[in-house]
Structures are given as C-alpha cells and as structure tokens.
Scaffold this active site. Structure first.
Site, PDB file in Angstrom:
ATOM      1  CG  ASP A   1      -1.838   1.198   1.261  1.00 36.22           C
ATOM      2  OD1 ASP A   1      -2.950   1.073   0.712  1.00 36.22           O
ATOM      3  OD2 ASP A   1      -1.464   2.263   1.802  1.00 36.22           O
TER       4      ASP A   1
ATOM      5  CE1 TYR B   1       0.892   7.826   2.394  1.00 31.86           C
ATOM      6  CE2 TYR B   1       1.217   5.525   1.845  1.00 31.86           C
ATOM      7  CZ  TYR B   1       0.449   6.529   2.408  1.00 31.86           C
ATOM      8  OH  TYR B   1      -0.750   6.198   3.001  1.00 31.86           O
TER       9      TYR B   1
ATOM     10  CE  LYS C   1      -3.546   4.766   0.485  1.00 35.60           C
ATOM     11  NZ  LYS C   1      -2.134   4.612   0.847  1.00 35.60           N
TER      12      LYS C   1
ATOM     13  CG  HIS D   1      -4.299   9.802   0.226  1.00 34.95           C
ATOM     14  ND1 HIS D   1      -2.972   9.697  -0.085  1.00 34.95           N
ATOM     15  CD2 HIS D   1      -4.412   9.329   1.486  1.00 34.95           C
ATOM     16  CE1 HIS D   1      -2.312   9.173   0.942  1.00 34.95           C
ATOM     17  NE2 HIS D   1      -3.173   8.954   1.914  1.00 34.95           N
TER      18      HIS D   1
HETATM   19  P1  NAD Z   1       0.937   1.490  11.918  1.00 38.49           P
HETATM   20  O1  NAD Z   1      -0.222   1.393  12.844  1.00 38.49           O
HETATM   21  O2  NAD Z   1       1.162   0.429  10.920  1.00 38.49           O
HETATM   22  O3  NAD Z   1       2.209   1.634  12.855  1.00 38.49           O
HETATM   23  C1  NAD Z   1       3.500   1.660  12.344  1.00 38.49           C
HETATM   24  C2  NAD Z   1       4.479   1.825  13.496  1.00 38.49           C
HETATM   25  O4  NAD Z   1       4.242   0.794  14.468  1.00 38.49           O
HETATM   26  C3  NAD Z   1       5.925   1.620  13.038  1.00 38.49           C
HETATM   27  O5  NAD Z   1       6.495   2.842  12.658  1.00 38.49           O
HETATM   28  C4  NAD Z   1       6.581   1.046  14.262  1.00 38.49           C
HETATM   29  O6  NAD Z   1       6.985   2.106  15.095  1.00 38.49           O
HETATM   30  C5  NAD Z   1       5.474   0.291  14.927  1.00 38.49           C
HETATM   31  N1  NAD Z   1       5.524  -1.161  14.662  1.00 38.49           N
HETATM   32  C6  NAD Z   1       5.280  -1.827  13.492  1.00 38.49           C
HETATM   33  N2  NAD Z   1       5.389  -3.159  13.695  1.00 38.49           N
HETATM   34  C7  NAD Z   1       5.714  -3.321  14.990  1.00 38.49           C
HETATM   35  C8  NAD Z   1       5.959  -4.460  15.788  1.00 38.49           C
HETATM   36  N3  NAD Z   1       5.871  -5.692  15.311  1.00 38.49           N
HETATM   37  N4  NAD Z   1       6.270  -4.253  17.102  1.00 38.49           N
HETATM   38  C9  NAD Z   1       6.347  -3.019  17.623  1.00 38.49           C
HETATM   39  N5  NAD Z   1       6.113  -1.906  16.911  1.00 38.49           N
HETATM   40  C10 NAD Z   1       5.798  -2.056  15.611  1.00 38.49           C
HETATM   41  O7  NAD Z   1       0.898   2.941  11.268  1.00 38.49           O
HETATM   42  P2  NAD Z   1       0.895   3.582   9.813  1.00 38.49           P
HETATM   43  O8  NAD Z   1       2.178   3.416   9.123  1.00 38.49           O
HETATM   44  O9  NAD Z   1       0.389   4.963  10.013  1.00 38.49           O
HETATM   45  O10 NAD Z   1      -0.249   2.771   9.036  1.00 38.49           O
HETATM   46  C11 NAD Z   1       0.020   1.653   8.192  1.00 38.49           C
HETATM   47  C12 NAD Z   1      -0.239   1.976   6.751  1.00 38.49           C
HETATM   48  O11 NAD Z   1      -1.560   2.513   6.571  1.00 38.49           O
HETATM   49  C13 NAD Z   1       0.653   3.091   6.194  1.00 38.49           C
HETATM   50  O12 NAD Z   1       1.975   2.668   5.963  1.00 38.49           O
HETATM   51  C14 NAD Z   1      -0.111   3.465   4.954  1.00 38.49           C
HETATM   52  O13 NAD Z   1       0.091   2.501   3.946  1.00 38.49           O
HETATM   53  C15 NAD Z   1      -1.543   3.417   5.471  1.00 38.49           C
HETATM   54  N6  NAD Z   1      -2.030   4.753   5.907  1.00 38.49           N
HETATM   55  C16 NAD Z   1      -2.993   5.355   5.158  1.00 38.49           C
HETATM   56  C17 NAD Z   1      -3.474   6.593   5.515  1.00 38.49           C
HETATM   57  C18 NAD Z   1      -4.551   7.214   4.679  1.00 38.49           C
HETATM   58  O14 NAD Z   1      -4.887   8.387   4.884  1.00 38.49           O
HETATM   59  N7  NAD Z   1      -5.132   6.502   3.754  1.00 38.49           N
HETATM   60  C19 NAD Z   1      -2.984   7.266   6.638  1.00 38.49           C
HETATM   61  C20 NAD Z   1      -1.997   6.639   7.396  1.00 38.49           C
HETATM   62  C21 NAD Z   1      -1.536   5.366   7.035  1.00 38.49           C
END
Ligand code: NAD
Length: 278
Positions: free
Chosen positions: A46, A51, A76, A109
């Site tokens: 994704d 990004y 997106k 988005h």
């Molecule tokens: P997430 O909830 O996936 O959290 C990511 C963070 O959690 C990492 O930076 C790390 O610090 C921690 N983490 C990951 N795996 C871990 C583990 N096994 N143990 C401990 N800590 C861990 O947050 P995100 O990146 O905001 O969301 C995931 C994806 O969702 C994004 O990469 C993106 O693709 C999507 N997203 C979309 C939007 C949108 O507006 N459409 C907004 C935000 C994110």
C-alpha cells in the site's frame, strides 16, 4: 506459514487481507523494506503519491523477480490533484513511477471538504475512467464518511470497492464499518497498530502473553478476525516478519471483544471532515 486469506471485493476482484504499508518510509529505505516483505511472503503493498516512494516500491517489485500479477499494488491520488485533468496526469505519474501498466487498486486519498468546493464526485468520475480502461483493476476511497459515500452512491455509477480509514483498538469505527458493510464496501484499516500507541495497553499485553504472541501480532489478528484488510508499516526486518506471522493462531470471541471495548474514539491522524490536505 499459513497462507494469507483473500477478500473478494464488490467487483469480484480479490485482495490479500494483509500487506505492507509504506507511509513514512524514506525512499532510501523503501527497496529494502519492500524486498524483505516480499521475501517473507507479503503480496500486497500500500503506497501513495504523497508517500514519495512509488518508484522504490516499483523497483523492489521488479527486483523480486515475482510476476507483476502475483502482487497486489495500491496507490492513491495526491491531494493537490483532484481537478480532473490533474487527476489524469497524476495517475500517469503513478503508473510511470511504479513501472507498471496498471494498479490493482487506486484510491482518492482524502475527501478534502475545504478544497475544490468539496467536489470529489468529479474526481471519482475520473477514477471510473481508469477502471473502465482496466488501468485500475479496482477503485476506492480513503477517509470517506457516510455522507461522502452517500454522495457517490447517488451521483456516480461505480461504487467504491474499499474505504481505507483509520482503525485500531482505540478507534474501532464500528458505525462507519457497519455502514460500509451494508453497502458492500470493504474496510482497509490504516494505522492498524495506532502507529504503535496501542501496543503497551495492559489488556493487549495480557492477551499476548496468554497467546504466546507479541502485542502487535494480537492487534493485527484482531483486525483480521473482524474482517478488515491491514498493512502495518515497518522498516525493521524482524518486525516485518513478526507482523505476517499471525495466521497460525486465533483469538477467542472474548479476546476480540476485550480489545474492541478499548475504543476511545481517539484518532492518531486528521479528522476527514476537517482536513484540507495540506
Ligand atoms: P501502523 O499502525 O502500521 O504503525 C506503524 C508503526 O508501528 C511503526 O512505525 C513502528 O513504530 C510500529 N511497529 C510496526 N510493527 C511493529 C511491531 N511488530 N512491534 C512493535 N512496533 C511495531 O501505522 P501507519 O504506518 O500509520 O499505518 C500503516 C499503513 O496505513 C501506512 O503505511 C499506509 O500505507 C496506510 N495509511 C494510510 C493513511 C490514509 O490516509 N489513507 C494514513 C496513514 C496510514
């Protein structure tokens, strides 16, 4: 490793229920993160124009040697490209950066109520073109509330296949999820780990200890059992592998409920009714 389930979207296309999100992964780290994920068995990435790492995602896919058809790629539309001609140009840019003739899923988005007169309907009609041309195998939205979705339902022809929204144990979004279920719109849960904020919660830690899994695995499993699509972000190889190792155990209905009641309607990201995309 047990295989990742597919979800069938409202147009008959399938999407792996689990993948890698690459928001906030620096371009210089993206090839390594995506390559590690593909080696670990991920088949769904994704990304987004915003990004800034579409080209690196494409490079990792090419380098993997996997067939393009084996990997589900989502991107997106940038917030500055809602105007129809700009949207067409932006989509060309996305395909070029990814080095592919099509994306599996293309999303608006953000609805951006305060810009372009809130006119995401025209923007959606451009996504319908991409869908009809086969250059976006599925189209969907992100951060849409029921009132946005009702407008699309009333004024456009192709219903969104997904709505990608913030969901995690502190923001369970049960009303919006129910609305989408009723309209056959699949939910993609962004920030599934609350960007890490939910992982120290005592209820989650306790379930994890009992299950012999990590808090991140328990939270991701909770999403899977609720039927949502998830793509946690990580650049750390061990965590990338840890996050996919969730298909060999199950939470009880009581565990799922104990996590769901942690909801506090707490967002980590912007409110879609207020965010103007800047
Ligand atoms: P997430 O909830 O996936 O959290 C990511 C963070 O959690 C990492 O930076 C790390 O610090 C921690 N983490 C990951 N795996 C871990 C583990 N096994 N143990 C401990 N800590 C861990 O947050 P995100 O990146 O905001 O969301 C995931 C994806 O969702 C994004 O990469 C993106 O693709 C999507 N997203 C979309 C939007 C949108 O507006 N459409 C907004 C935000 C994110």
């Amino acid at each position: 490793m047990t295989s990742i389930p597919d979800i069938t979207l409202n147009n008959g296309q399938t999407i792996p229920q689990f993948g890698l999100g690459v928001f906030q992964i620096e371009p210089k780290d993206t090839v390594a993160a995506v390559s590690t994920a593909l080696e670990a068995g991920y088949r769904h990435i994704d990304t987004a124009e915003m990004y800034g790492n579409e080209a690196e995602v494409g490079e990792a896919i090419t380098r993997s040697g996997l067939d393009r058809g084996e990997i589900f790629v989502t991107s997106k539309l940038g917030n500055d490209a809602h105007e129809p001609d700009e949207a067409r140009q932006a989509f060309e840019g996305t395909l070029k950066a990814l080095g592919t003739g099509y994306v599996d899923l293309f999303l608006i988005h953000w609805p951006l109520p305060a810009r372009y007169g809130g006119d995401f309907v025209q923007t959606w009609q451009v996504l319908e073109e991409f869908y009809r041309e086969g250059r976006a195998r599925s189209i969907g939205v992100s951060n849409f509330q029921p009132h946005h979705l009702r407008r699309l339902h009333g004024e456009t022809q192709i219903p969104p296949a997904v709505n990608q929204i913030e969901v995690h144990p502190y923001l369970t979004q049960d009303d919006l999820r129910a609305f989408c279920a009723e309209h056959q719109i699949a939910i993609e849960a962004w920030s599934p780990l609350g960007q890490g904020s939910v992982l120290d919660d005592p209820a989650i830690v306790s379930i994890a200890e009992r299950a012999g899994k990590t808090p991140a695995q328990v939270v991701l499993r909770w999403h899977i059992q609720r039927g949502d699509i998830v793509f946690p972000k990580s650049v750390t190889p061990d965590r990338i592998r840890e996050n996919i190792a969730i298909f060999d155990f199950e939470l009880s209905a009581a565990d799922v409920e104990d996590i769901t009641v942690l909801n506090k309607d707490e967002r980590t990201g912007p409110d879609p009714d207020k965010f103007d995309g800047r």
